[in-house]
Write a protein that holds these residues in place. Structure first.
Motif, PDB file in Angstrom:
ATOM      1  N   GLY A   5       0.808  -1.219   0.000  1.00 59.76           N
ATOM      2  CA  GLY A   5       0.000   0.000   0.000  1.00 59.76           C
ATOM      3  C   GLY A   5       0.838   1.264   0.000  1.00 59.76           C
ATOM      4  N   PHE A   6       1.976   1.252   0.720  1.00 60.86           N
ATOM      5  CA  PHE A   6       2.824   2.442   0.759  1.00 60.86           C
ATOM      6  C   PHE A   6       3.419   2.744  -0.607  1.00 60.86           C
ATOM      7  CE2 PHE A   6       7.113   4.196   1.092  1.00 60.86           C
ATOM      8  CZ  PHE A   6       6.845   5.411   1.698  1.00 60.86           C
ATOM      9  N   PHE A   7       4.085   1.755  -1.203  1.00 63.28           N
ATOM     10  CA  PHE A   7       4.746   1.992  -2.480  1.00 63.28           C
ATOM     11  C   PHE A   7       3.733   2.223  -3.604  1.00 63.28           C
ATOM     12  CE2 PHE A   7       8.296  -0.403  -0.413  1.00 63.28           C
ATOM     13  CZ  PHE A   7       9.222   0.626  -0.458  1.00 63.28           C
ATOM     14  N   ASN A  29      11.728   9.942 -10.118  1.00 61.00           N
ATOM     15  CA  ASN A  29      12.512   8.970  -9.365  1.00 61.00           C
ATOM     16  C   ASN A  29      11.653   8.262  -8.322  1.00 61.00           C
ATOM     17  OD1 ASN A  29      14.993   7.674  -8.491  1.00 61.00           O
ATOM     18  ND2 ASN A  29      14.942   9.032  -6.723  1.00 61.00           N
ATOM     19  N   THR A  30      10.740   9.005  -7.713  1.00 62.62           N
ATOM     20  CA  THR A  30       9.810   8.407  -6.745  1.00 62.62           C
ATOM     21  C   THR A  30       8.945   7.342  -7.402  1.00 62.62           C
ATOM     22  OG1 THR A  30       9.739  10.485  -5.498  1.00 62.62           O
ATOM     23  CG2 THR A  30       7.966   8.902  -5.102  1.00 62.62           C
ATOM     24  N   ILE A  31       8.391   7.674  -8.573  1.00 61.38           N
ATOM     25  CA  ILE A  31       7.504   6.742  -9.273  1.00 61.38           C
ATOM     26  C   ILE A  31       8.253   5.485  -9.695  1.00 61.38           C
ATOM     27  CG2 ILE A  31       6.032   6.459 -11.294  1.00 61.38           C
ATOM     28  CD1 ILE A  31       5.551   9.505 -11.183  1.00 61.38           C
ATOM     29  N   ALA A  32       9.440   5.665 -10.288  1.00 52.07           N
ATOM     30  CA  ALA A  32      10.195   4.516 -10.788  1.00 52.07           C
ATOM     31  C   ALA A  32      10.650   3.604  -9.653  1.00 52.07           C
ATOM     32  CB  ALA A  32      11.399   5.003 -11.596  1.00 52.07           C
ATOM     33  N   VAL A  65       9.448  -0.366  -8.952  1.00 50.28           N
ATOM     34  CA  VAL A  65      10.361  -1.496  -8.806  1.00 50.28           C
ATOM     35  C   VAL A  65      10.161  -2.180  -7.464  1.00 50.28           C
ATOM     36  CG1 VAL A  65      12.791  -2.158  -8.680  1.00 50.28           C
ATOM     37  CG2 VAL A  65      12.046  -0.493 -10.383  1.00 50.28           C
ATOM     38  N   ALA A  66       9.917  -1.395  -6.419  1.00 45.96           N
ATOM     39  CA  ALA A  66       9.687  -1.974  -5.096  1.00 45.96           C
ATOM     40  C   ALA A  66       8.409  -2.808  -5.068  1.00 45.96           C
ATOM     41  CB  ALA A  66       9.614  -0.863  -4.047  1.00 45.96           C
ATOM     42  N   VAL A  67       7.359  -2.352  -5.763  1.00 45.79           N
ATOM     43  CA  VAL A  67       6.116  -3.127  -5.839  1.00 45.79           C
ATOM     44  C   VAL A  67       6.370  -4.470  -6.515  1.00 45.79           C
ATOM     45  CG1 VAL A  67       3.844  -3.208  -6.931  1.00 45.79           C
ATOM     46  CG2 VAL A  67       4.565  -1.150  -5.722  1.00 45.79           C
ATOM     47  N   THR A  68       7.163  -4.467  -7.572  1.00 49.72           N
ATOM     48  CA  THR A  68       7.511  -5.731  -8.230  1.00 49.72           C
ATOM     49  C   THR A  68       8.261  -6.662  -7.283  1.00 49.72           C
ATOM     50  OG1 THR A  68       7.682  -4.514 -10.316  1.00 49.72           O
ATOM     51  CG2 THR A  68       8.636  -6.721 -10.250  1.00 49.72           C
ATOM     52  N   HIS A  69       9.150  -6.096  -6.490  1.00 54.29           N
ATOM     53  CA  HIS A  69       9.878  -6.882  -5.489  1.00 54.29           C
ATOM     54  C   HIS A  69       8.921  -7.492  -4.479  1.00 54.29           C
ATOM     55  CE1 HIS A  69      13.474  -7.040  -2.452  1.00 54.29           C
ATOM     56  NE2 HIS A  69      12.952  -8.212  -2.699  1.00 54.29           N
ATOM     57  N   ILE A  70       7.947  -6.712  -4.063  1.00 55.82           N
ATOM     58  CA  ILE A  70       6.960  -7.220  -3.098  1.00 55.82           C
ATOM     59  C   ILE A  70       6.141  -8.344  -3.716  1.00 55.82           C
ATOM     60  CG2 ILE A  70       4.891  -6.604  -1.783  1.00 55.82           C
ATOM     61  CD1 ILE A  70       6.100  -3.816  -1.456  1.00 55.82           C
TER      62      ILE A  70
END
Length: 276
Positions: A57-59, A113-116, A120-125
């Motif tokens: 939810g955060f990312f 930079n925030t969006i990108a 990537v972090a969402v994909t990691h999750i």
């Protein structure tokens, strides 16, 4: 019988003690019992929870306001292009225009930079290969997504302050508040409006900066967070030997150098004053 009636009916001592104990237990709240256990050394370990959904939810959520900042700042970069080449603007107007375009560019780059990074972090999750259990969501994010968590927060906050600087400078330029008035009354009126704009946006910016500094948890101020993030990037570039990260650090340093060079040149008056 007469003596019993005179003295009244009395409960046995065991029954009276049990009743008093039950009243005492009802008067003690759960929080009081917990504090008694802590003082007695019998405190239980904090329960671990699954914060998979909180991380997602955060990312995922921070990309929405960052997208707004990216779109607005991108459109703002190309405004006043004709005014820059206009030979009638004063030195003050040219400096404010430079400040405006610099803040527009920084707001766009930082929000992008925030969006990108968040994407990537969402994909990691989604991949799921991390420890989702922790005492709090903050501790889990700092442990499992330290670089992404800090980068996203820092980039978004800095882009927000750059956006405020962009709005303030655009108000001064758009409403011709930096131009000299046709008479003393007009000049005083424009000066009062410009001071009002700067004070209003400055009040919001300082309020937000103070609130952010009070709630960074791991740092005393945004400056400390910036230094910590810079050390992380330097480590990823040179200690972990990431070639593209090294190139990024070099280009960032070059950009900062030329921005400072242009700013100092403008302040020293080396740039030809096109208003003459």
């Amino acid at each position: 019988c007469a003596m019993g009636a005179a003295s009244g009916f009395q409960l046995p001592q065991a029954t009276t003690a049990a009743h008093a104990a039950s009243k005492l237990s009802m008067s003690i709240s759960p929080s009081s019992i917990s504090s008694l256990l802590v003082r007695g050394g019998a405190a239980a370990e904090p329960a671990l929870q699954n914060f998979y959904g909180d991380a997602l939810g955060f990312f995922g959520g921070i990309r929405i306001p960052a997208s707004f900042l990216a779109g607005s700042s991108l459109a703002a970069i190309f405004i006043f292009k004709t005014k820059v080449g206009d030979g009638k603007i004063s030195k003050l107007e040219r400096r404010v225009l430079g400040f405006y375009h610099l803040n527009s560019l920084l707001a766009f780059l930082l929000s992008l930079n925030t969006i990108a990074t968040a994407t990537v972090a969402v994909t990691h999750i989604y991949h799921g290969r991390f420890n989702k259990m922790a005492e709090t969501a903050y501790l889990m994010m700092r442990r499992e997504f330290a670089y992404e968590f800090i980068t996203v927060r820092w980039s978004f906050l800095c882009s927000l302050f750059c956006f405020l600087g962009m709005v303030a400078s655009r108000l001064l330029i758009e409403f011709d508040l930096l131009e000299k008035g046709s008479n003393d009354v007009d000049a005083k009126h424009k000066r009062d409006i410009s001071v009002l704009v700067l004070c209003a946006i400055g009040a919001l910016a300082t309020h937000l900066l103070s609130y952010v500094n009070q709630n960074l948890w791991c740092w005393h101020s945004l400056i400390g967070m910036t230094i910590y993030l810079g050390k992380m990037i330097i480590k990823r570039a040179f200690v972990e030997a990431r070639p593209l990260q090294i190139v990024s650090v070099g280009l960032t340093a070059a950009s900062a150098f030329y921005a400072a060079k242009l700013g100092l040149r403008e302040l020293r008056g080396e740039t030809e004053d096109v208003s003459d």
